[in-house]
Design a protein around this motif. Structure first.
Motif, PDB file in Angstrom:
ATOM      1  N   UNK A 187       0.807  -1.211   0.000  1.00 32.98           N
ATOM      2  CA  UNK A 187       0.000   0.000   0.000  1.00 32.98           C
ATOM      3  C   UNK A 187       0.839   1.259   0.000  1.00 32.98           C
ATOM      4  N   UNK A 188       0.222   2.381   0.356  1.00 36.61           N
ATOM      5  CA  UNK A 188       0.913   3.675   0.303  1.00 36.61           C
ATOM      6  C   UNK A 188       1.051   4.337   1.673  1.00 36.61           C
ATOM      7  N   UNK A 189       0.540   3.706   2.734  1.00 36.42           N
ATOM      8  CA  UNK A 189       0.548   4.322   4.062  1.00 36.42           C
ATOM      9  C   UNK A 189       1.766   3.874   4.863  1.00 36.42           C
ATOM     10  N   UNK A 190       2.435   4.818   5.503  1.00 39.67           N
ATOM     11  CA  UNK A 190       3.528   4.501   6.406  1.00 39.67           C
ATOM     12  C   UNK A 190       2.920   4.011   7.723  1.00 39.67           C
ATOM     13  N   UNK A 191       3.072   2.744   8.029  1.00 33.45           N
ATOM     14  CA  UNK A 191       2.466   2.155   9.225  1.00 33.45           C
ATOM     15  C   UNK A 191       3.453   2.042  10.383  1.00 33.45           C
ATOM     16  N   UNK A 192       4.394   2.974  10.469  1.00 30.54           N
ATOM     17  CA  UNK A 192       5.289   3.007  11.618  1.00 30.54           C
ATOM     18  C   UNK A 192       4.482   3.235  12.900  1.00 30.54           C
ATOM     19  N   UNK A 193       4.973   2.682  14.007  1.00 25.00           N
ATOM     20  CA  UNK A 193       4.267   2.796  15.273  1.00 25.00           C
ATOM     21  C   UNK A 193       4.631   4.105  15.967  1.00 25.00           C
ATOM     22  N   UNK A 194       3.653   4.762  16.543  1.00 25.83           N
ATOM     23  CA  UNK A 194       3.867   5.963  17.345  1.00 25.83           C
ATOM     24  C   UNK A 194       3.329   5.728  18.746  1.00 25.83           C
ATOM     25  N   UNK A 195       4.147   5.985  19.762  1.00 23.72           N
ATOM     26  CA  UNK A 195       3.742   5.761  21.144  1.00 23.72           C
ATOM     27  C   UNK A 195       3.885   7.053  21.929  1.00 23.72           C
ATOM     28  N   UNK A 196       2.746   7.632  22.322  1.00 24.51           N
ATOM     29  CA  UNK A 196       2.773   8.807  23.188  1.00 24.51           C
ATOM     30  C   UNK A 196       3.081   8.335  24.598  1.00 24.51           C
ATOM     31  N   UNK A 197       4.014   9.013  25.250  1.00 27.24           N
ATOM     32  CA  UNK A 197       4.489   8.584  26.558  1.00 27.24           C
ATOM     33  C   UNK A 197       4.238   9.667  27.595  1.00 27.24           C
ATOM     34  N   UNK A 198       3.731   9.257  28.764  1.00 27.44           N
ATOM     35  CA  UNK A 198       3.507  10.208  29.854  1.00 27.44           C
ATOM     36  C   UNK A 198       3.807   9.530  31.195  1.00 27.44           C
ATOM     37  N   UNK A 199       3.932  10.358  32.238  1.00 30.28           N
ATOM     38  CA  UNK A 199       4.296   9.879  33.568  1.00 30.28           C
ATOM     39  C   UNK A 199       3.261  10.326  34.594  1.00 30.28           C
ATOM     40  N   UNK A 200       3.019   9.461  35.586  1.00 28.10           N
ATOM     41  CA  UNK A 200       2.148   9.829  36.699  1.00 28.10           C
ATOM     42  C   UNK A 200       2.804   9.391  38.002  1.00 28.10           C
ATOM     43  N   UNK A 201       2.291   9.919  39.128  1.00 28.11           N
ATOM     44  CA  UNK A 201       2.839   9.560  40.435  1.00 28.11           C
ATOM     45  C   UNK A 201       3.853  10.576  40.923  1.00 28.11           C
ATOM     46  N   UNK A 202       4.868  10.087  41.669  1.00 32.03           N
ATOM     47  CA  UNK A 202       5.846  10.976  42.296  1.00 32.03           C
ATOM     48  C   UNK A 202       7.266  10.470  42.098  1.00 32.03           C
ATOM     49  N   UNK A 203       8.231  11.399  42.134  1.00 34.62           N
ATOM     50  CA  UNK A 203       9.634  11.003  42.018  1.00 34.62           C
ATOM     51  C   UNK A 203      10.212  10.707  43.400  1.00 34.62           C
ATOM     52  N   UNK A 204      11.509  10.456  43.469  1.00 34.23           N
ATOM     53  CA  UNK A 204      12.123  10.042  44.733  1.00 34.23           C
ATOM     54  C   UNK A 204      12.126  11.149  45.780  1.00 34.23           C
ATOM     55  N   UNK A 205      11.841  12.394  45.367  1.00 33.73           N
ATOM     56  CA  UNK A 205      11.701  13.500  46.309  1.00 33.73           C
ATOM     57  C   UNK A 205      10.229  13.811  46.576  1.00 33.73           C
ATOM     58  N   UNK A 206       9.356  12.925  46.075  1.00 35.12           N
ATOM     59  CA  UNK A 206       7.900  13.047  46.200  1.00 35.12           C
ATOM     60  C   UNK A 206       7.345  14.263  45.452  1.00 35.12           C
ATOM     61  N   UNK A 207       8.069  14.689  44.417  1.00 33.23           N
ATOM     62  CA  UNK A 207       7.547  15.708  43.509  1.00 33.23           C
ATOM     63  C   UNK A 207       6.565  15.041  42.560  1.00 33.23           C
ATOM     64  N   UNK A 208       5.413  15.648  42.366  1.00 36.44           N
ATOM     65  CA  UNK A 208       4.354  15.051  41.556  1.00 36.44           C
ATOM     66  C   UNK A 208       4.658  15.220  40.070  1.00 36.44           C
ATOM     67  N   UNK A 209       4.495  14.138  39.314  1.00 37.21           N
ATOM     68  CA  UNK A 209       4.646  14.194  37.866  1.00 37.21           C
ATOM     69  C   UNK A 209       3.381  14.797  37.245  1.00 37.21           C
TER      70      UNK A 209
END
Length: 242
Positions: A187-209
């Motif tokens: 076909x003619x469509x580029x079927x490469x995968x796209x993954x949107x990435x995000x974070x939730x929760x807290x880091x090691x200093x308890x800063x909220x993502x």
């Protein structure tokens, strides 16, 4: 005590994309997806995505294990792995070029994973078979005090492909393209995968993502607008939707 070599090191990688964070603010020196890490905002974080049949991710067909676990048979199968290192709490668009790789040929499912003791892993997500391929995903990393607790795929219930003839809604949750429309299937469509990435929760200093709260308000494919340098080469099939 010596750490055993993880299964993932035995998997033949067809493709690897490691976006190294070259920043003095990166305090995370763990670069293997099979080693535990404790992170703060602005660190790089390494995780993997394994492609294989759905059953390959389960031990004795009952318990899902991390692809790093040697009890799985991924190293002796056709499984493939991609490794990424995004920046913690930044919205990212990860891409996997399928011009020389078709997920359906290695089982059609993928699992995101990271860590050893905590061994976080997503549920297997359908990617492709001989008829359909899903090309857009949203993956959320959930942390607690800087330790990864969970990885999960966020689905939009096919809202983004409603009424669009080039897409098919699978199981009322995934927008898919018919594989005969893909370039690597004639076909003619580029079927490469796209993954949107995000974070939730807290880091090691308890800063909220915050990135998950930002991305959840964006419609499917919206991040492609923010990456114009990738749009033409990887996601040209979406241009008419912008």
């Amino acid at each position: 005590m010596a750490i055993p070599r993880p299964t993932i090191s035995l998997i033949v990688a067809l493709f690897t994309l490691i976006s190294l964070v070259e920043s003095t603010s990166d305090t995370n020196n763990v670069f293997s997806p099979c080693v535990d890490a404790s992170v703060q905002r602005s660190d790089g974080f390494t995780f993997g995505i394994a492609f294989a049949p759905r059953t390959s991710f389960f031990f004795n067909n009952s318990v899902q294990l991390s692809p790093c676990d040697r009890r799985l048979s991924l190293s002796s199968s056709t499984a493939q792995v991609a490794v990424f290192r995004p920046k913690v709490d930044e919205i990212s668009l990860l891409t996997i070029n399928t011009s020389n790789f078709f997920p359906g040929s290695v089982g059609g499912y993928m699992v995101a994973f990271a860590g050893r003791r905590y061994a976080a892993r997503s549920i297997p997500a359908f990617v492709a078979n001989d008829t359909f391929i899903v090309t857009s995903f949203t993956l959320v990393h959930e942390f607690r005090k800087g330790r990864l607790q969970n990885l999960y795929w966020k689905r939009d219930g096919c809202a983004s492909c409603s009424g669009r003839s080039n897409f098919v809604c699978l199981n009322n949750q995934d927008c898919a393209i018919r594989t005969n429309n893909c370039r690597n299937r004639g076909g003619s469509v580029d079927c490469s995968l796209g993954i949107q990435l995000a974070f939730s929760g807290t880091d090691k200093h308890e800063t909220v993502f915050n990135s998950w709260y930002e991305v959840k308000n964006l419609r499917q494919y919206s991040l492609f607008n923010l990456y114009s340098n990738l749009r033409d080469s990887l996601t040209g099939q979406y241009n008419r939707f912008f």
